[in-house]
Structure formats: structure tokens, C-alpha cells
Design a protein around this motif. Structure first.
Motif, short mmCIF file in Angstrom:
data_model
loop_
_atom_site.label_atom_id
_atom_site.label_comp_id
_atom_site.label_asym_id
_atom_site.label_seq_id
_atom_site.Cartn_x
_atom_site.Cartn_y
_atom_site.Cartn_z
N TYR A 155 2.21 1.19 7.10
CA TYR A 155 2.00 1.65 5.72
C TYR A 155 1.84 3.16 5.74
O TYR A 155 1.05 3.70 6.52
CB TYR A 155 0.76 0.98 5.13
N HIS A 157 1.87 6.87 3.03
CA HIS A 157 1.97 7.45 1.68
C HIS A 157 2.00 8.96 1.83
O HIS A 157 1.56 9.52 2.83
CB HIS A 157 0.79 7.00 0.80
N TYR A 168 5.08 6.05 -1.64
CA TYR A 168 4.48 5.09 -0.70
C TYR A 168 5.60 4.37 0.04
O TYR A 168 6.71 4.21 -0.49
CB TYR A 168 3.64 4.06 -1.44
#
Length: 297
Positions: A155, A157, A168
Motif C-alpha cells: 500500500y 500513497h 493512492y
């Protein structure tokens, strides 16, 4: 492993301590026998002035007196070495002076004290091997896991400028082992770790067998030394002491010669020192047995 090393250091400290005790006892014996020798020499000098004594045994006694003084100096030097050794083991300055309590007792151990199960529970080096075996199995499991597909999530961003919207990213990953050579290498590693675990198990059993055999042999030697010391205490030394007293009384009454009195003194002196040497051997056997049992109290 740290506890196993500490066990070795404790054994070295106890060995130096018991050797110091025996050295002090030997010095006491030499001091007592030096007084007896002084009596013979002074008495012989008086008798020689009066024409009642031959000088051959007198010079022999004088030489023995010098040997006693030399031996005492050697024993005192050994005591100084033991003090240095114990100071080092206590992580202190080697020159710090101190004395020891000379009281001790011979401990009694039975064959049940070194059963292989008990040794496995008490010996730190055996426990270390057990931990190493467990580590090998954990490494095996890690290698096996590399043969299975691995999943992951990433993940990210990023901040933007000028009124642009934030960005993102979410990424899913899967790793599938496809190369045959890689899988073969991993399986070989798993198998080699299995052999390593077997070798460690065999090493553990060998050490237990060796320690058990050594403990039995030491216990047999300890029993022999105890019987020998008991014979010295109850028979040999009292008989030689009585022999010396009889010779001394006869010498004072002019019925015995100086060389016979000296011979009785020499036998008593050497036997007392032999007794202390055997006592030291017994204490060293006890130290070795306690090292095997890892008893440091």
C-alpha cells in the motif's frame, strides 16, 4: 552455553580452593614435624659434646630440616598461586589478600544422581543441544514454507500540490515457486537439516553415555580413596605415631640410636604427607563429579 561455561569456572574455583586447603594442612604437618626434628638435632648436639652420639645421623637430620624448610616455601608459593587464581575467577585484582576457611566435608552421591534423565535436566550443555535441535527444526519449517506460494499486499500513497487530489495505490502480490532447480535445492536443505538434527541427537546421547560412565568410575574411585583414608586415620598413622613416641622414649633413655629415631620420624612425616595427597585426590574427584552433575552449591 553460558551456564555450561559457568559450571566449568565454578569447578576451577573449587579445585583451587580444595588444593589450598590441602596445602595449608601440609604446612601444618611440616611445622609439627619440624619441631620434632629440632628436638632430635638439639639433643644430638648435646650428646655429641658429651661423647655420647655419632654424627652421621645428625647430619642426615640437619639435611632433612633444610628439605622441610624448602618444601614449606614451595607450598607457600603454591598458596599464593591459588590466591591469584581465585581472585581472577572472581574478577578481582590478583593482588587482593584473603584467606580461606579450611573446613570441608565429603559429599555422598548415589548412582541415581547421574541417571541420563536427570543429567538431561541438569546439564546446561545438554540443554543447549536440545535448543540447537529445536532451532534446526525451525529452520526446516522455514525452508518448507519457501516451497509454498507466498502472498503479500503493498500500500502506497503520495501527497500532491496545486490542489491535485491525493494519489493512492494498493497492490496485491503472489509468489509462486516454479523453478525446479530452486525447489530441489530447498528440499535438499530440508533433508540436510534433518541429518543435522539426527547428528545432534546422537551427540547428545553420546555425551550422556560418556558422563554416566565417568560418574560411575569416579564414584568407584571416591569409594576407594575414602577406604584408603580411613585406613590411614585408624591404623597406619596412629601406629607410626606410637612407633615414633616409643623410639623417642628409648632415645631419651639411651636404649635407642639417633638413626632409628630419625627413621621413625621420616616414616611418620612421609606417611602424613601421603595421606594429605590422597585427601587432595579425593577432593579433586568430588569436584569432577560435581562438575558432571553440575552441582555448584
Amino acid at each position: 552455553n553460558k551456564k555450561a561455561n559457568l559450571n566449568e569456572l565454578y569447578s576451577q574455583a573449587k579445585q583451587s580452593y580444595y588444593e589450598w586447603i590441602v596445602l595449608k594442612k601440609k604446612i601444618s604437618v611440616l611445622e609439627e614435624n619440624r619441631k620434632l626434628l629440632d628436638f632430635m638435632i638439639k639433643n644430638a648436639e648435646i650428646r655429641y659434646k658429651n661423647g655420647m652420639e655419632k654424627m652421621s645421623a645428625y647430619y642426615k637430620a640437619k639435611a632433612a630440616l633444610g628439605n622441610l624448610e624448602n618444601m614449606q616455601m614451595m607450598l607457600e608459593t603454591e598458596i599464593a598461586n591459588k590466591r591469584i587464581r581465585i581472585n581472577s575467577l572472581m574478577n578481582r585484582q590478583t593482588t587482593i589478600p584473603f584467606d580461606i576457611d579450611t573446613s570441608f566435608h565429603i559429599r555422598s552421591y548415589q548412582p541415581g544422581d547421574w541417571d541420563t534423565t536427570l543429567l538431561s535436566q541438569s546439564r546446561s550443555d545438554i540443554k543447549a543441544i536440545d535448543q540447537e535441535i529445536n532451532l534446526v527444526y525451525l529452520k526446516q519449517e522455514t525452508e518448507r514454507q519457501s516451497l509454498k506460494p507466498q502472498f503479500g499486499i503493498k500500500y502506497d500513497h503520495m501527497f500532491t500540490f496545486g490542489g491535485q487530489p491525493l494519489q493512492y495505490s494498493l497492490m496485491g502480490m503472489i509468489k509462486i515457486p516454479l523453478a525446479r532447480w530452486s525447489a530441489k535445492m530447498t528440499r535438499a536443505n530440508v533433508e540436510s537439516l534433518n541429518y543435522k538434527a539426527q547428528a545432534l541427537t546422537a551427540q547428545k546421547q553420546m555425551m550422556l553415555n560418556q558422563m554416566t560412565g565417568m560418574a560411575y568410575n569416579m564414584q568407584s574411585e571416591i569409594s576407594l580413596k575414602q577406604n584408603q583414608l580411613r585406613l590411614y586415620e585408624t591404623n597406619i598413622i596412629p601406629a607410626l605415631r606410637n612407633n615414633y613416641r616409643t623410639m623417642q622414649l628409648g632415645y631419651e633413655q639411651n636404649t635407642e640410636e639417633l638413626f632409628m629415631l630419625y627413621d621413625a620420624w621420616e616414616s611418620l612425616n612421609m606417611t602424613q604427607l601421603d595421606y594429605l595427597t590422597k585427601l587432595q585426590e579425593l577432593l579433586m574427584l568430588q569436584v569432577d563429579l560435581e562438575r558432571i552433575l553440575e552441582k555448584n552449591n
